[in-house]
Design an enzyme around this catalytic site. Sequence first.
Site, short mmCIF file in Angstrom:
data_model
loop_
_atom_site.label_atom_id
_atom_site.label_comp_id
_atom_site.label_asym_id
_atom_site.label_seq_id
_atom_site.Cartn_x
_atom_site.Cartn_y
_atom_site.Cartn_z
N HIS A 298 32.38 37.34 40.52
CA HIS A 298 32.01 38.23 39.42
C HIS A 298 31.98 37.53 38.07
CE1 HIS A 298 32.53 42.21 37.15
NE2 HIS A 298 31.43 42.35 37.85
N LYS A 300 31.04 35.42 34.81
CA LYS A 300 29.78 35.24 34.10
C LYS A 300 29.96 34.16 33.04
CE LYS A 300 28.61 39.99 35.17
NZ LYS A 300 29.74 40.12 36.12
N HIS A 527 28.51 47.49 29.24
CA HIS A 527 28.79 46.64 30.41
C HIS A 527 29.78 45.55 30.01
CE1 HIS A 527 27.99 43.69 33.69
NE2 HIS A 527 27.90 44.79 34.40
N LYS A 529 33.31 43.96 28.87
CA LYS A 529 34.70 44.25 29.26
C LYS A 529 35.61 43.60 28.23
CE LYS A 529 32.47 44.41 33.40
NZ LYS A 529 31.02 44.22 33.49
#
Length: 678
Positions: A298, A300, A527, A529
């Site tokens: 996950h 990025k 989106h 976090k």
Amino acid sequence: MSLSQIGFLVPLNRNLEEDTSTPKLPISTGANVIGRNSISVSDKRLSRKHLTLIASGNGSVDAVVEGTNPVVVASGNQRKKLRTGEKAVITNDDIIELIPGHYFFKYVTVAGEKCEKKGNSMDAQNMESNEVSLSRKRMRQVSEDEAFARKLQAEMENDVLVQERSLVTGKSGYSQASTASIPSSHMNSEAIRHFSIPKDNLPLTYRLLRVKDLPAWANTSSVSIRDVIQGDVLIAVLSNYMVDIDWLLSSCPTLTKIPHVLVIHGEGDGTLDHMKKNKPPNWILHKPPLPISFGTHHSKAMLLVYPRGVRIIVHTANLIYVDWNNKSQGLWMQDFPWKVQKELSKGCAFENDLIDYLSVLKWPEFTANLPALGSFNINSSFFKKFDYSNAVVRLIASVPGYHTGSNLKKWGHMKLRSVLQECIFDKEFQKSPLAYQFSSLGSLDEKWMTELASSMSSGSCDDKTPLGLGKPLIIWPTVEDVRCSLEGYAAGNAIPSPQKNVEKEFLKKYWAKWKATHTGRCRAMPHIKTYTRYNGQNLAWFLLTSANLSKAAWGALQKNNSQLMIRSYELGVLFLPSPINRGQGFSCTDNGSPSKNKCGLSKDTKSQRTKLVTLTWEGNRSSDSSSEVIPLPVPYELPPKQYSSEDVPWSWDRRYYKKDVCGQVWPRHVQLYSSPDS
């Protein structure tokens, strides 16, 4: 320059009547890509980039088939089949079949739509009145906060030139408009308008990604993918969860010129097959090992190697169109020079954390011949060749496994705990609250929430007393936020949490609103976090990360707290109050000489430390010579406002019958995202 909308593709059923269950696709001047993502279907006969419509200002459109399957264009009594690479001109009322006999759309120009509405009405004035009424209803659907921002924008229109001419620079070099004649409520309502960052200070903060449909002021200092991947890149390592290779190559053509590209991804078999067929031949695809079920890759991030050094980027967006155009997202980056020969063996905390993380990914090693630099084996150890001593953040990563012993505090929330335990914070942050903001909610319980809060509450004051446990709030969009967002209910695809996770009774005391007036992002669903500890507009620390609120991402302690179990790969950057660093201005893409300064205190500011604040902070920069104010573009309001009794947290598997801003209900037939943390 903004593109003007000149028409729509109106979805039709098999009887060639308008299908009102599917939204119209707007067509703007320039290139419009139509594919299975844009019309929300999973039919693999439709390519992601199936058809390109190149529109001109007069309403005519050139259609170019990009996919492997033919497209039919019906104009009057003529029906023409177009194959890959073939073109046709379409005009008002022409019908397109994206697959022959399937997926019918009628092209209607803006002028044609207006004429049709008037022609079908027995009373044009009544129709116009109805349209005005509908427009007013939709305007009421927009959040109260965003309406307030637009009102203030209008009020401030005459002040803009005055503000821009009276910019004054504080000690840190961040531009701040003179506020002598501007009410603080006006300044705060569009605070991002005044967020201007000199290049030397870019690593000290992060930036929001540009959102396509926001006003210019809301995109001040925001970035696009082309702003990040630029210059003479020799090697690119792209780490992500979802990768739309067609969009990526079209949006960032520089990638096609990079000699070596490694894509570390979390995609499933169907998309992976497509990636393999369509990737450039010099690209390597790698999915890291997932030893524990229900885990994902996950993280990025991007690692770009240049002749002058390496650019490290940590961000929150999947490599897909909607993430880089429609969502609230964040991105941090910093450039680092190559080490000189005598310092090759020297390291620092940032380097150790980076190499530890990269080594777990186990990508296939490859060789790269870098002009004027030599031949290198590209593995995790290769990245030790860069000087990270000027790093201004700490890396907080998660990797899957059962972590014990010396590895217990190496990953996940235990890594965050160990870093915060080393830090000294101002007394004002004792017992101060925490904010958790993310886009997917795992299956949680009270015990684990206390475990996480214990890690995030770590740290001490100058007198060695602990900061103490902070009370967390969860910033999460309501159903009404999603319904009234830029994308309507479709935005909920990227907030993929089911009722069973969201509607647990114990979570009710945590819910707080997504309110982002000061950054213009009330309607750009998050989106991004982020996690932070704050007191008013002052921040003790701030974490930008890929990690959602889940045990899979952060880890859960087991075996009497002697083992941390993590399922997924995650990566984030932690901003901390730190000694002033005058050497972080090195750039891989500028031709100036690299900075000679090393991390640490400069001679004239021996006791200076950074002070982290939000964009709506109203303190005096010059009042405290011992600190340098670093604004962070926290996209939401602090302190957060808790839910009222009428607010309902979004969950993506509930049914919503009240139509959204696009005239749609929920659910739609196909989801574009799969949840990494459910």
